[in-house]
Motif scaffolding. Structure first.
Motif, PDB file in Angstrom:
ATOM      1  N   ILE A  49       0.830  -1.204   0.000  1.00  0.00           N
ATOM      2  CA  ILE A  49       0.000   0.000   0.000  1.00  0.00           C
ATOM      3  C   ILE A  49       0.867   1.257   0.000  1.00  0.00           C
ATOM      4  CG2 ILE A  49      -1.644   1.346   1.366  1.00  0.00           C
ATOM      5  CD1 ILE A  49      -2.799  -1.320   2.349  1.00  0.00           C
ATOM      6  N   VAL A  50       1.873   1.278   0.859  1.00  0.00           N
ATOM      7  CA  VAL A  50       2.773   2.435   0.931  1.00  0.00           C
ATOM      8  C   VAL A  50       3.533   2.607  -0.381  1.00  0.00           C
ATOM      9  CG1 VAL A  50       4.800   3.381   2.081  1.00  0.00           C
ATOM     10  CG2 VAL A  50       2.994   2.301   3.435  1.00  0.00           C
ATOM     11  N   SER A  51       4.032   1.500  -0.935  1.00  0.00           N
ATOM     12  CA  SER A  51       4.838   1.561  -2.161  1.00  0.00           C
ATOM     13  C   SER A  51       4.027   2.039  -3.358  1.00  0.00           C
ATOM     14  CB  SER A  51       5.435   0.188  -2.455  1.00  0.00           C
ATOM     15  OG  SER A  51       6.286  -0.232  -1.415  1.00  0.00           O
ATOM     16  N   SER A  52       2.730   1.778  -3.345  1.00  0.00           N
ATOM     17  CA  SER A  52       1.912   2.190  -4.494  1.00  0.00           C
ATOM     18  C   SER A  52       1.843   3.703  -4.641  1.00  0.00           C
ATOM     19  CB  SER A  52       0.495   1.610  -4.358  1.00  0.00           C
ATOM     20  OG  SER A  52      -0.203   2.229  -3.287  1.00  0.00           O
ATOM     21  N   PHE A  53       2.194   4.439  -3.578  1.00  0.00           N
ATOM     22  CA  PHE A  53       2.174   5.900  -3.630  1.00  0.00           C
ATOM     23  C   PHE A  53       3.572   6.484  -3.845  1.00  0.00           C
ATOM     24  CE2 PHE A  53      -1.580   4.791  -1.111  1.00  0.00           C
ATOM     25  CZ  PHE A  53      -2.558   5.491  -1.796  1.00  0.00           C
ATOM     26  N   LEU A 277      -0.882  -1.349  -9.460  1.00  0.00           N
ATOM     27  CA  LEU A 277      -1.743  -2.270 -10.203  1.00  0.00           C
ATOM     28  C   LEU A 277      -2.267  -3.374  -9.284  1.00  0.00           C
ATOM     29  CD1 LEU A 277       0.317  -2.662 -13.509  1.00  0.00           C
ATOM     30  CD2 LEU A 277      -1.876  -1.498 -13.250  1.00  0.00           C
ATOM     31  N   SER A 278      -1.399  -3.868  -8.423  1.00  0.00           N
ATOM     32  CA  SER A 278      -1.810  -4.918  -7.492  1.00  0.00           C
ATOM     33  C   SER A 278      -2.873  -4.412  -6.533  1.00  0.00           C
ATOM     34  CB  SER A 278      -0.592  -5.417  -6.699  1.00  0.00           C
ATOM     35  OG  SER A 278       0.390  -5.966  -7.563  1.00  0.00           O
ATOM     36  N   MET A 279      -2.751  -3.158  -6.112  1.00  0.00           N
ATOM     37  CA  MET A 279      -3.730  -2.597  -5.197  1.00  0.00           C
ATOM     38  C   MET A 279      -5.110  -2.521  -5.849  1.00  0.00           C
ATOM     39  SD  MET A 279      -2.752  -2.084  -2.193  1.00  0.00           S
ATOM     40  CE  MET A 279      -4.248  -1.180  -1.785  1.00  0.00           C
ATOM     41  N   VAL A 280      -5.164  -2.129  -7.107  1.00  0.00           N
ATOM     42  CA  VAL A 280      -6.446  -2.060  -7.810  1.00  0.00           C
ATOM     43  C   VAL A 280      -7.081  -3.439  -7.883  1.00  0.00           C
ATOM     44  CG1 VAL A 280      -7.562  -1.581 -10.017  1.00  0.00           C
ATOM     45  CG2 VAL A 280      -5.809  -0.027  -9.142  1.00  0.00           C
ATOM     46  N   LEU A 281      -6.306  -4.426  -8.309  1.00  0.00           N
ATOM     47  CA  LEU A 281      -6.820  -5.785  -8.400  1.00  0.00           C
ATOM     48  C   LEU A 281      -7.189  -6.316  -7.016  1.00  0.00           C
ATOM     49  CD1 LEU A 281      -7.425  -8.293 -10.070  1.00  0.00           C
ATOM     50  CD2 LEU A 281      -5.021  -8.928  -9.912  1.00  0.00           C
ATOM     51  N   GLY A 282      -6.334  -6.046  -6.033  1.00  0.00           N
ATOM     52  CA  GLY A 282      -6.591  -6.515  -4.680  1.00  0.00           C
ATOM     53  C   GLY A 282      -7.840  -5.902  -4.076  1.00  0.00           C
ATOM     54  N   ALA A 286     -10.838  -8.167  -2.852  1.00  0.00           N
ATOM     55  CA  ALA A 286     -11.083  -8.128  -1.407  1.00  0.00           C
ATOM     56  C   ALA A 286     -12.507  -7.672  -1.107  1.00  0.00           C
ATOM     57  CB  ALA A 286     -10.077  -7.201  -0.736  1.00  0.00           C
ATOM     58  N   LEU A 287     -13.005  -6.716  -1.864  1.00  0.00           N
ATOM     59  CA  LEU A 287     -14.376  -6.248  -1.672  1.00  0.00           C
ATOM     60  C   LEU A 287     -15.377  -7.378  -1.920  1.00  0.00           C
ATOM     61  CD1 LEU A 287     -16.461  -4.004  -1.199  1.00  0.00           C
ATOM     62  CD2 LEU A 287     -16.306  -3.466  -3.649  1.00  0.00           C
ATOM     63  N   LEU A 288     -15.163  -8.131  -2.980  1.00  0.00           N
ATOM     64  CA  LEU A 288     -16.074  -9.226  -3.298  1.00  0.00           C
ATOM     65  C   LEU A 288     -16.014 -10.323  -2.234  1.00  0.00           C
ATOM     66  CD1 LEU A 288     -15.508  -9.453  -7.147  1.00  0.00           C
ATOM     67  CD2 LEU A 288     -17.543  -8.634  -5.962  1.00  0.00           C
ATOM     68  N   VAL A 289     -14.820 -10.635  -1.758  1.00  0.00           N
ATOM     69  CA  VAL A 289     -14.699 -11.656  -0.708  1.00  0.00           C
ATOM     70  C   VAL A 289     -15.365 -11.175   0.576  1.00  0.00           C
ATOM     71  CG1 VAL A 289     -13.063 -12.870   0.779  1.00  0.00           C
ATOM     72  CG2 VAL A 289     -12.659 -12.767  -1.669  1.00  0.00           C
ATOM     73  N   TRP A 290     -15.244  -9.886   0.885  1.00  0.00           N
ATOM     74  CA  TRP A 290     -15.920  -9.344   2.063  1.00  0.00           C
ATOM     75  C   TRP A 290     -17.440  -9.501   1.927  1.00  0.00           C
ATOM     76  CZ3 TRP A 290     -19.556  -5.520   2.877  1.00  0.00           C
ATOM     77  CH2 TRP A 290     -19.748  -5.145   4.206  1.00  0.00           C
ATOM     78  N   VAL A 291     -17.963  -9.242   0.748  1.00  0.00           N
ATOM     79  CA  VAL A 291     -19.400  -9.415   0.518  1.00  0.00           C
ATOM     80  C   VAL A 291     -19.791 -10.865   0.732  1.00  0.00           C
ATOM     81  CG1 VAL A 291     -21.222  -9.330  -1.229  1.00  0.00           C
ATOM     82  CG2 VAL A 291     -19.592  -7.451  -1.047  1.00  0.00           C
ATOM     83  N   GLN A 292     -18.963 -11.784   0.224  1.00  0.00           N
ATOM     84  CA  GLN A 292     -19.265 -13.210   0.381  1.00  0.00           C
ATOM     85  C   GLN A 292     -19.227 -13.636   1.841  1.00  0.00           C
ATOM     86  OE1 GLN A 292     -16.942 -15.993   1.124  1.00  0.00           O
ATOM     87  NE2 GLN A 292     -18.692 -17.376   0.994  1.00  0.00           N
ATOM     88  N   GLN A 293     -18.213 -13.164   2.572  1.00  0.00           N
ATOM     89  CA  GLN A 293     -18.029 -13.589   3.960  1.00  0.00           C
ATOM     90  C   GLN A 293     -19.042 -12.940   4.902  1.00  0.00           C
ATOM     91  OE1 GLN A 293     -15.619 -15.624   5.521  1.00  0.00           O
ATOM     92  NE2 GLN A 293     -15.015 -16.378   3.528  1.00  0.00           N
ATOM     93  N   GLY A 429      -8.793 -12.949  -0.024  1.00  0.00           N
ATOM     94  CA  GLY A 429      -9.302 -11.837  -0.816  1.00  0.00           C
ATOM     95  C   GLY A 429      -8.301 -11.230  -1.774  1.00  0.00           C
ATOM     96  N   PHE A 430      -7.051 -11.680  -1.735  1.00  0.00           N
ATOM     97  CA  PHE A 430      -6.027 -11.121  -2.611  1.00  0.00           C
ATOM     98  C   PHE A 430      -5.442 -12.223  -3.489  1.00  0.00           C
ATOM     99  CE2 PHE A 430      -6.286  -8.128   0.845  1.00  0.00           C
ATOM    100  CZ  PHE A 430      -6.170  -6.906   0.227  1.00  0.00           C
ATOM    101  N   PRO A 431      -5.438 -12.032  -4.801  1.00  0.00           N
ATOM    102  CA  PRO A 431      -4.832 -13.033  -5.693  1.00  0.00           C
ATOM    103  C   PRO A 431      -3.364 -13.268  -5.359  1.00  0.00           C
ATOM    104  CG  PRO A 431      -6.117 -11.443  -6.944  1.00  0.00           C
ATOM    105  CD  PRO A 431      -6.031 -10.914  -5.544  1.00  0.00           C
ATOM    106  N   GLY A 432      -2.867 -14.431  -5.745  1.00  0.00           N
ATOM    107  CA  GLY A 432      -1.491 -14.799  -5.444  1.00  0.00           C
ATOM    108  C   GLY A 432      -0.478 -13.797  -5.971  1.00  0.00           C
ATOM    109  N   ILE A 433      -0.693 -13.304  -7.177  1.00  0.00           N
ATOM    110  CA  ILE A 433       0.275 -12.395  -7.776  1.00  0.00           C
ATOM    111  C   ILE A 433       0.304 -11.054  -7.029  1.00  0.00           C
ATOM    112  CG2 ILE A 433      -1.239 -11.255  -9.478  1.00  0.00           C
ATOM    113  CD1 ILE A 433       1.087 -11.748 -11.509  1.00  0.00           C
ATOM    114  N   VAL A 434      -0.824 -10.677  -6.408  1.00  0.00           N
ATOM    115  CA  VAL A 434      -0.876  -9.444  -5.622  1.00  0.00           C
ATOM    116  C   VAL A 434      -0.081  -9.603  -4.328  1.00  0.00           C
ATOM    117  CG1 VAL A 434      -2.402  -7.894  -4.351  1.00  0.00           C
ATOM    118  CG2 VAL A 434      -3.080  -8.734  -6.599  1.00  0.00           C
ATOM    119  N   LEU A 435      -0.319 -10.702  -3.613  1.00  0.00           N
ATOM    120  CA  LEU A 435       0.437 -10.943  -2.385  1.00  0.00           C
ATOM    121  C   LEU A 435       1.917 -11.138  -2.686  1.00  0.00           C
ATOM    122  CD1 LEU A 435      -1.942 -13.267  -0.344  1.00  0.00           C
ATOM    123  CD2 LEU A 435      -1.277 -10.936   0.186  1.00  0.00           C
TER     124      LEU A 435
END
Length: 583
Positions: A49-53, A277-282, A286-293, A429-435
């Motif tokens: 998150i910090v690095s994305s800025f 890019l990872s933050m956008v995908l994440g 993550a939002l969809l997984v939160w809705v599911q959970q 909630g985060f794809p493997g490539i994002v983590l």
């Protein structure tokens, strides 16, 4: 003075007792496990998150704070197209996988379809195999120029051009849907098997037919399970790297995962843009997984109350053979035909789209299985040994960590257990490539970079929840009274865990271990970001051969990986049983 000292002593005694009560084997073990989980999960995400800025200056030797990485995604044509393609592919794959998964689950759980008990494990095979290998198989089977089916159509039917073409967005959707269909199946089949038969019987007694009852009663009752499975498929499709890389990138179809990869590796790597890019995908996943959970999962089975329900088996009459044909067609088209095509390709020195009996040879298998004899491909195929090491060590460490974590979540009460449960859900909630991007940025300047340790850390971070959920499902089925009886008899927490809890959890522990072992053997998204020379994995080896060698050699290593995975699946199935994956 003596009286005051006595009063001080009495006042200090309760405080000391309270501290001793807090510092126990149970509290220390769960606190350490919680700290490890928090560090493993939170640190990479926070760093990303910090690095994305941060934005690189000039020649890339320094950086500054800015929103330019996010602005680039709005103005860069390729990045915008990658986002749109990701959403289209995820939506299409989810719709197709949901249709396949729900229909197959209904056939196997509720009808008198012949052989349904034997067909069920075959329906789950795509879950265990590598989607990247599946993309390679479908490329060899249905690409425009060298696809076996297109060649046969031209040679025997006189067709001009190509009948099928998987190299593009539709091919990506098709292959991704096939491999993620078992996720929907697993969510829905359990709901169908636990449904109260009286609910459907009531509809049938009012004159509703089979189709109407299914559409108006059965499917609405399992709608939460269907939506949960669909969300997980959407998240998995959005984070898939191998399929779009093989079937999309060479033909101009970029996705967020392929763009993250291109920004994370190479001489001109821009980790900060990759983090954005990872933050956008994440955030999307993550939002969809939160809705599911938090929204969908708590609503599951609200109309399915009580225990011991065994829904009636629906007699399809002559249509049962059509149901059998549909199920066999899925297995044939989704699993058998692509793997057979892959095996055929692996037997040729060069693949030109035609089977040439005189050219059939096992030389490709000699090269990939005895890699130490061939220096030319050693850097690719030494991943067999690395993958086995990572799979064994990673599964063992993850399960060892999952035991105290599951115990704290389900055997203790309080805010700490709820926080820990949340941390265990976050990696899902985060794809493997994002983590993997988060792990890369966090540890790139540490001694573990360019070693197997960073891969091991990435694997455990991403897939630890799989093992934890498997153990938790067994723990929830074991009464807490057994633990309480042991403690009341004077046994310590560690003794109770060793002599009572662990023996009862053995099925879940072993099932979780084998499941993680399989997942680590086929993992690509994390490996492709974190590997360096000497730390290649089996999937990275397939990727390397696909890029720099011919199709037959790639197919041979792909078949070798598939055989290893299928052998592990057989072990998992025998030990874990039919319901193990529903955790």
């Amino acid at each position: 003075m003596n009286a005051e000292a006595a009063r001080g002593t009495f006042a200090a005694a309760p405080a000391a007792s309270r501290w001793r009560a807090l510092i126990t084997q149970e509290s220390v073990s769960t606190l350490v496990a919680s700290a490890v989980v928090a560090a493993v999960v939170v640190l990479p995400l926070a760093t990303m998150i910090v690095s994305s800025f941060r934005v690189l200056d000039g020649f890339g030797f320094s950086s500054h704070w800015s929103l330019d990485n996010y602005r680039a995604m709005l103005h860069d044509r390729i990045l915008r197209a990658a986002l749109v393609n990701t959403l289209l592919i995820s939506t299409g794959s989810t719709l197709l996988a949901t249709i396949f998964g729900v229909s197959l689950a209904w056939i196997n759980a509720r009808t008198n379809c012949p052989w349904r008990e034997k067909l069920e494990p075959l329906n789950l095979i795509p879950f265990f195999l590598s989607p990247f290998v599946g993309a390679i198989a479908w490329h060899d089977l249905a690409s425009r120029k060298i696809g076996l089916l297109n060649t046969w159509a031209r040679d025997y039917l006189g067709v001009q051009g190509a009948v099928l073409d998987v190299d593009g967005i539709y091919g990506i959707i098709w292959v991704t849907a096939i491999f993620f269909t078992p996720l929907v199946y697993l969510f829905v089949v359990g709901s169908l098997r636990r449904m109260d038969p009286a609910l459907e019987d009531g509809a049938r007694t009012t004159g509703a037919g089979l189709l109407r009852t299914t559409l108006t009663v059965t499917l609405p009752l399992v709608l939460p399970a269907i939506l949960s499975g669909a969300i997980i498929v959407f998240v998995s499709s959005a984070g898939e790297f191998g399929v779009p890389f093989k079937l999309g990138t060479p033909y101009g179809w970029e996705t967020l995962t392929t763009q993250i990869f291109s920004k994370a590796v190479g001489d001109d790597a821009n980790y900060y843009l990759g983090a954005a890019l990872s933050m956008v995908l994440g955030c999307i996943t993550a939002l969809l997984v939160w809705v599911q959970q938090r929204v969908i999962a708590p609503r599951e089975f609200v109309t399915v109350t009580g225990k011991g329900f065994r829904p009636n088996v629906i007699d399809l009459g002559a249509w049962k053979w059509a149901a059998l044909g549909y199920n066999l067609a899925f297995i044939l088209i989704g699993v058998i035909v692509p793997l057979v095509a892959l095996f055929i390709v692996s037997l040729h020195p060069v693949w030109m789209g035609r089977i040439i009996p005189a050219d059939i040879t096992f030389h490709n298998y000699e090269r990939v299985l005895f890699w130490w004899r061939d220096d030319h491909i050693r850097s690719a195929t030494n991943g067999i040994g690395n993958s086995l090491i990572l799979a064994f060590a990673g599964a063992s460490i993850a399960i060892a960590l999952a035991i105290p974590v599951s115990y704290m979540i389900h055997r203790t009460r309080g805010y700490g257990s709820r926080v820990l449960d949340f941390l265990c859900v976050v990696p899902i909630g985060f794809p493997g490539i994002v983590l993997a991007m988060g792990v890369l940025i966090t540890y790139i300047k540490t001694p573990i970079y360019a070693t197997l340790w960073i891969l091991l850390l990435g694997y455990i971070t991403r897939f630890f929840p799989y093992g934890q959920r498997n153990i938790a499902s067994v723990m929830l089925a074991v009464s807490e009274e057994l633990d309480q009886s042991s403690r009341m008899a004077g046994a310590s927490w560690f003794t109770t865990l060793k002599r009572v809890t662990l023996p009862l959890l053995k099925p879940g522990i072993f099932a979780g271990w084998v499941l993680l072992f399989i997942i680590f053997l086929r993992e690509l998204s994390i490996s492709i970001i974190l590997y360096t020379t000497g730390t290649e994995t089996l999937s990275v080896g397939v990727y390397y051969l696909s890029n720099f060698e011919n199709e037959p050699l790639t197919a041979a290593l792909s078949i070798a990986q598939t055989v290893i995975l299928l052998a592990c699946v057989i072990v998992f199935r025998r030990v874990a049983g039919r319901e193990a994956l529903t955790a």
